[in-house]
Scaffold this active site. Structure first.
Site: not given
Ligand code: UD1
Length: 417
Positions: A22-23, A117, A305
């Protein structure tokens, strides 16, 4: 809203194929803005964040088409509306990655400020400071950053802190600048050399990506290219931890073991056995798990993460583990949910002390962000009885068909709509 219902206690076993990162995919998709020729990208994961980015690019006038193998072709022949609206940026902070390419190609961008966030403040001051050094002017109006420039000019940029998307934004902007740009204290995450490889295929001149000094010699224009996105190291790590925590034996294919050194070191410390090949790995539990201490920091150190997923594993390891989170100030929101499953965790500031318990007990828990959601799924896989994970839209942002992949490894997990 969808939920996942998990009946825990099954050791995972079998083979799982890991998706594209994804990143890495998100910045590479925005690189399409840098040229009027087609950019063909393979191994793009099917994720909510990827659809959000494609929507954003289409709103700007980029045409996109998909092939059945996960390939995406993008063409920014003309950019009609260089704007990233609040509605999209608030659901995905990585939308800010359009800023650098738009300013470089068009000399104009209007991007909503990301706002609050769940996992912390996450400002974008370094992105802006870098763009200003390249000659852009930045104004703020109605919650938007408005960047304008003639042709950007190369500059020496020293980042005050290590930022991944900040480095990516400036690297992309500098590809079309006049002259040489040097980014110092650049992020070294593997997704940055992957983006650099795509930009190089498009005609950019970049050296040092993957180190903390990146040099970019600007060119007049970039052209179309074909690039394959690297494997997702966080999805890989999540499946490794799930296999280890359930006492399983899992083979992962389509992976890049060289991007996971810190995670593999910590897993080995817990006592599991890991074998690696060029593009595969096998993790095999080896008796009881042992407690570990870890500290998150920029790559090549342990990734933030993967912090939440490791905490799930530590919750049933023998002994007391210590986890220190240094990247985001509010990234322990999974702790309260894990406590509801019976975990013994105490948090003080950015440190969590986790006393391993004999077992977790299923309950209903609520996901609060992407990686926290993954950690609750792992906790549910370990727990006795049924665990319901609510608000899994966070999970769909970053994990492709997670319940399908886990089911194939024997997990009793189903999505309830
Ligand atoms: C990226 C990843 C995300 C990961 C994070 C850290 C993508 C799309 N997302 O996010 O999954 O958790 O790296 O590895 O790649 N900061 C500032 N000013 C800035 C920019 C950042 O103060 O201008 C701070 C942030 O608040 C944070 C730290 O720097 O405390 C690192 O953030 P950063 O590396 O920028 O994270 P992202 O690129 O948003």
């Amino acid at each position: 809203m969808d939920k996942l219902v998990i009946e825990g206690g099954v050791p995972l076993a079998g083979t799982v194929a890991i998706s594209g990162a994804k990143n890495a995919a998100l910045p590479i998709l925005t690189a399409a803005l840098l040229t009027d020729e087609p950019l063909l990208i393979d191994n793009v994961p099917h994720l909510r964040d990827v659809s959000t980015m494609l929507n954003l690019l289409m709103q700007m006038g980029v045409t996109t088409s998909l092939d059945e193998k996960g390939g995406v072709e993008l063409r920014a022949a003309s950019i009609t509306k260089p704007v990233a609206p609040y509605e999209l940026v608030k659901t995905m902070r990585a939308s800010v990655l359009v800023l650098g390419p738009l300013v470089a190609r068009l000399g104009e961008a209007r991007v909503s400020l990301p706002g609050g966030c769940a996992i912390g403040l996450r400002p974008v001051d370094q992105h802006l400071k870098g763009l200003q050094a390249l000659g852009a002017t930045i104004d703020m109006a109605q919650g938007y950053m408005i960047a304008r420039a003639g042709r950007l000019r190369g500059a020496r940029i020293r980042m005050d802190i290590v930022t991944v998307t900040g480095t990516e934004n400036l690297m992309m902007a500098a590809t079309l600048a006049d002259g040489v740009t040097v980014i110092e204290n650049a992020a070294r995450e593997p997704e940055i050399p992957d983006l650099a490889a795509c930009l190089t295929a498009m005609g950019a001149k970049i050296s040092g990506a993957g180190t903390d000094v990146i040099t970019i010699e600007g060119v007049a224009r970039l052209h179309g290219a074909h690039h394959g996105v690297m494997p997702d190291r966080i999805e890989t790590g999540t499946f490794l931890v799930a296999a280890a925590a359930t006492g399983g034996d899992v083979r992962l294919t389509g992976v890049r073991p060289d991007t996971l050194d810190a995670v593999l070191d910590k897993l080995r410390e817990t006592g599991v056995h890991i074998e690696t090949g060029v593009d595969w790995m096998r993790v095999k539990a080896n008796g009881a798990l042992k407690a570990v201490n870890l500290r998150t920091a920029p790559y090549p150190a342990f990734p933030t993460d993967m912090q939440a997923q490791f905490m799930a594993l530590c919750s049933v390891a023998q002994g007391t583990s210590r986890i220190i989170e240094t990247i985001f100030e509010n990234r322990f929101m999974h702790v309260q949910e894990m406590q509801r499953l019976g975990a013994d965790i105490a948090v003080e500031g950015n440190t969590a002390m986790i006393k391993g318990v004999d077992h977790l007990q299923g309950a209903t828990v609520m996901a609060t962000d992407l990686r926290a959601s993954a950690s609750l799924v792992i906790a549910g896989l370990i727990a006795r009885g049924a665990t319901t994970v609510e608000r899994i839209y966070h999970l769909d942002r970053g994990y492709e068909r997670i319940e399908e992949k886990l089911s194939r490894l024997g997990a009793r997990i189903r999505r309830v709509r």
